[in-house]
Design a protein around this motif. Structure first.
Motif, mmCIF file in Angstrom:
data_model
loop_
_atom_site.group_PDB
_atom_site.id
_atom_site.type_symbol
_atom_site.label_atom_id
_atom_site.label_comp_id
_atom_site.label_asym_id
_atom_site.label_seq_id
_atom_site.Cartn_x
_atom_site.Cartn_y
_atom_site.Cartn_z
ATOM 1 N N ILE A 1 21.184 63.389 21.965
ATOM 2 C CA ILE A 1 21.272 61.947 21.701
ATOM 3 C C ILE A 1 20.227 61.194 22.513
ATOM 4 C CG2 ILE A 1 22.735 59.904 21.982
ATOM 5 C CD1 ILE A 1 25.124 61.766 21.347
ATOM 6 N N THR A 2 20.043 61.599 23.768
ATOM 7 C CA THR A 2 19.058 60.949 24.637
ATOM 8 C C THR A 2 17.644 61.113 24.087
ATOM 9 O OG1 THR A 2 20.457 61.317 26.588
ATOM 10 C CG2 THR A 2 18.123 60.850 26.986
ATOM 11 N N LEU A 3 17.307 62.328 23.654
ATOM 12 C CA LEU A 3 15.975 62.570 23.097
ATOM 13 C C LEU A 3 15.771 61.804 21.784
ATOM 14 C CD1 LEU A 3 15.699 66.394 23.828
ATOM 15 C CD2 LEU A 3 14.334 64.583 24.881
ATOM 16 N N TYR A 4 16.819 61.753 20.957
ATOM 17 C CA TYR A 4 16.726 60.995 19.704
ATOM 18 C C TYR A 4 16.507 59.508 19.984
ATOM 19 C CZ TYR A 4 18.141 58.474 15.544
ATOM 20 O OH TYR A 4 18.171 57.597 14.487
ATOM 21 N N LEU A 5 17.294 58.958 20.923
ATOM 22 C CA LEU A 5 17.160 57.540 21.244
ATOM 23 C C LEU A 5 15.807 57.228 21.872
ATOM 24 C CD1 LEU A 5 20.734 56.719 22.592
ATOM 25 C CD2 LEU A 5 19.686 55.907 20.470
ATOM 26 N N PHE A 6 15.287 58.172 22.660
ATOM 27 C CA PHE A 6 13.944 57.982 23.217
ATOM 28 C C PHE A 6 12.920 57.823 22.095
ATOM 29 C CE2 PHE A 6 10.006 60.461 23.904
ATOM 30 C CZ PHE A 6 9.325 59.550 24.700
ATOM 31 N N ALA A 7 12.968 58.733 21.111
ATOM 32 C CA ALA A 7 12.021 58.666 19.994
ATOM 33 C C ALA A 7 12.229 57.391 19.175
ATOM 34 C CB ALA A 7 12.183 59.904 19.109
ATOM 35 N N TYR A 8 13.494 57.006 18.995
ATOM 36 C CA TYR A 8 13.799 55.827 18.175
ATOM 37 C C TYR A 8 13.329 54.539 18.860
ATOM 38 C CZ TYR A 8 16.417 52.501 15.357
ATOM 39 O OH TYR A 8 16.762 51.463 14.537
ATOM 40 N N VAL A 9 13.670 54.394 20.149
ATOM 41 C CA VAL A 9 13.260 53.183 20.884
ATOM 42 C C VAL A 9 11.747 53.107 20.969
ATOM 43 C CG1 VAL A 9 13.327 52.011 23.122
ATOM 44 C CG2 VAL A 9 15.414 53.037 22.194
ATOM 45 N N HIS A 10 11.105 54.246 21.204
ATOM 46 C CA HIS A 10 9.644 54.241 21.316
ATOM 47 C C HIS A 10 8.992 53.874 19.983
ATOM 48 C CE1 HIS A 10 5.757 55.053 22.973
ATOM 49 N NE2 HIS A 10 5.497 55.975 22.067
ATOM 50 N N GLN A 11 9.619 54.291 18.889
ATOM 51 C CA GLN A 11 9.103 53.931 17.563
ATOM 52 C C GLN A 11 9.252 52.432 17.299
ATOM 53 O OE1 GLN A 11 11.369 55.276 14.146
ATOM 54 N NE2 GLN A 11 9.503 55.738 13.018
ATOM 55 N N GLN A 12 10.364 51.851 17.761
ATOM 56 C CA GLN A 12 10.624 50.429 17.542
ATOM 57 C C GLN A 12 9.813 49.543 18.478
ATOM 58 O OE1 GLN A 12 12.616 49.201 15.066
ATOM 59 N NE2 GLN A 12 12.840 51.339 14.396
ATOM 60 N N VAL A 13 9.576 50.026 19.695
ATOM 61 C CA VAL A 13 8.870 49.226 20.712
ATOM 62 C C VAL A 13 7.654 50.033 21.171
ATOM 63 C CG1 VAL A 13 9.116 47.915 22.858
ATOM 64 C CG2 VAL A 13 11.139 48.379 21.438
ATOM 65 N N GLN A 14 6.551 49.856 20.484
ATOM 66 C CA GLN A 14 5.384 50.706 20.707
ATOM 67 C C GLN A 14 4.393 50.135 21.705
ATOM 68 O OE1 GLN A 14 3.602 51.979 17.003
ATOM 69 N NE2 GLN A 14 5.572 52.577 16.116
ATOM 70 N N GLU A 15 4.667 48.934 22.185
ATOM 71 C CA GLU A 15 3.814 48.328 23.202
ATOM 72 C C GLU A 15 4.611 48.164 24.498
ATOM 73 O OE1 GLU A 15 0.580 47.640 22.898
ATOM 74 O OE2 GLU A 15 0.610 48.439 20.853
ATOM 75 N N PRO A 16 3.947 48.163 25.646
ATOM 76 C CA PRO A 16 4.660 47.945 26.912
ATOM 77 C C PRO A 16 5.391 46.604 26.893
ATOM 78 C CG PRO A 16 2.422 48.686 27.328
ATOM 79 C CD PRO A 16 2.511 48.391 25.862
#
Length: 472
Positions: free
Chosen positions: A18-33
């Motif tokens: 779940i942690t790895l999935y959420l990491f990929a999902y959040v990073h996809q949604q928020v791609q800038e610092p």
């Protein structure tokens, strides 16, 4: 035993997946610092590019996080995985640093809980997952902030210390201090644990040590503490001083870390923060203790809200009404004279604290006083839930929590992470049903806050093309 190991393995696998999935999902949604990520990431990017002399004066913490990220990048590059995964100097790699820390944290918590609270495999695993999923810790796993790495190395230091690897603990303390300077309190906490441990070993030879370290403070009133101290103090003083010689020797590495910290503190113009010192001035903000108490009580309410605790609370209020009134008086005095309103708190509407403060505390001037009984009840219930209520242990926890909270002018929930962990590790949490409720509460809050962060965006009129997001 094998069945239990399989269950624990399944629980951790679910947590990691779940942690790895959420990491990929959040990073996809928020791609800038985002927000402070901008400063942290660009500093890390300079290190990854070999520009070690660059330092952003806006950054308030030492460079530990950036050095770890750079080390991970070099390892991935050496095994020819960097370009196949994140790419050089990428935001994804920077954020993944905290995911690594998060995936390792449960194992550190398990080792600590087994040693200090003698918990079995099932309880320690479930408790470790509850703590790791604590909303403030878990949310910042997916952003490039210092909080998760800071907690990881602070806990490694504390865990190695309780297993008596004192030199290793001091080394991890130094690393923890390169993430957040407030981790020096963990070093002091370890010294306190040594004092209690040594006193307990000798408690059979001393009336004072027995009363102060081996008996619950529930069963002793102030008069008995003072009577024992007065009656046996002169007789046992030499014996207790000899114990301190042993304590000093055992704590020699920690003392060296504290001395080094003091030297850096003096050289840094008597300030803990590195940059923007004008925005991070130390003040005596006693009201922070009350915010911390209600914050902690909320997140461990599954353990606090029991019939046993309510009965204890009723008995306490009935038998000690004067003590409760004095507590309320002190709380209200601290609210009146030691409450501060930081500029960031009232000017940045991206934080939840902005809305709590502006719509309750600031709008209704009497609100902060009306909820003082809730503060008091939270403090008492938290006290009841601590598994070791000997006087010295309570004082050690109280002193460290006070030092971690009251000197922060800004009300920001991230500052409560370390004091929360200290108290959470000290509460009685052996009921599986309560741990499951705590975990469910954390999962629900994490789901809501991550959804809001990713999808409930807004923009400022002054920057219409930049998406703003709600966060802690």
């Amino acid at each position: 035993m094998a069945h239990l190991m399989i269950v624990n393995l399944i629980l951790y696998t679910l947590f990691a997946a779940i942690t790895l999935y959420l990491f990929a999902y959040v990073h996809q949604q928020v791609q800038e610092p985002y927000m402070d990520e901008y400063f942290h990431f660009h500093q890390a990017a300079n290190y990854c590019s070999g520009n070690y002399r660059h330092w952003d004066p806006s950054i308030t913490t030492p460079p530990g996080l950036y050095l770890i990220t750079h080390s991970i990048e070099m390892i991935l590059n050496n095994i020819q995985l960097l370009n196949k995964t994140f790419g050089p100097c990428s935001l994804g790699l920077a954020r993944f640093t905290n995911v690594i820390f998060m995936l390792a944290l449960p194992f550190v918590f398990i080792k600590y809980l087994k040693k200090m609270k003698k918990e079995d495999e099932k309880t320690s695993t479930l408790s470790a997952l509850c703590i790791s999923c604590h909303p403030l810790i878990y949310f910042f796993t997916f952003l490039y902030y210092t909080d998760v790495g800071s907690l990881f190395f602070a806990m490694i230091s504390l865990t190695t210390y309780v297993y008596h690897y004192h030199l290793w603990s001091a080394m991890f303390s130094l690393i923890a201090l390169t993430f957040r300077q407030t981790n020096i309190i963990i070093v002091a906490y370890e010294i306190g644990l040594t004092i209690i441990e040594e006193f307990r070993l000798k408690s059979k030879q001393s009336h004072i040590l027995h009363v102060y370290t081996s008996r619950s403070s529930d069963t002793i009133d102030l008069k008995e503490y003072l009577t024992v101290l007065w009656k046996y103090g002169r007789i046992e003083i030499k014996f207790i001083l000899k114990i301190f010689q042993t304590i000093l020797w055992k704590c020699r590495y920690n003392i060296c870390v504290i001395i080094l910290f003091i030297i850096c503190f003096i050289k840094n113009n008597f300030s803990i923060t590195l940059g923007h010192q004008e925005h991070h001035q130390m003040v005596l903000h006693l009201a922070q203790m009350h915010y911390y108490a209600i914050y902690t009580a909320f997140f461990v309410c599954a353990h606090l809200l029991t019939s046993t605790n309510f009965l204890r609370l009723y008995r306490f209020l009935r038998t000690h009404p004067i003590i409760f009134l004095i507590l309320l008086l002190l709380i209200n005095l601290s609210i009146k004279y030691y409450t501060y309103e930081h500029l960031f708190l009232i000017s940045d509407n991206r934080h939840y604290t902005f809305y709590i403060w502006s719509r309750l505390f600031k709008r209704y001037s009497q609100f902060r006083y009306l909820i003082s009984p809730i503060y008091g009840i939270c403090i008492i219930l938290l006290y009841f839930q601590i598994y070791d209520r000997s006087l010295l242990n309570i004082l050690l926890l109280l002193i460290c929590i006070i030092l971690l909270t009251i000197f922060q002018k800004l009300l920001e929930f991230r500052y409560f992470i370390l004091p929360f962990i200290l108290l959470r590790l000290s509460i009685n949490d052996k009921k599986t049903s309560k741990l499951i409720l705590e975990l469910i509460q954390a999962i629900i809050i994490n789901g809501i806050t991550l959804y809001i962060f990713c999808h409930r965006t807004f923009s400022w009129p002054t920057h219409p093309n930049i998406l703003q997001r709600f966060m802690y």
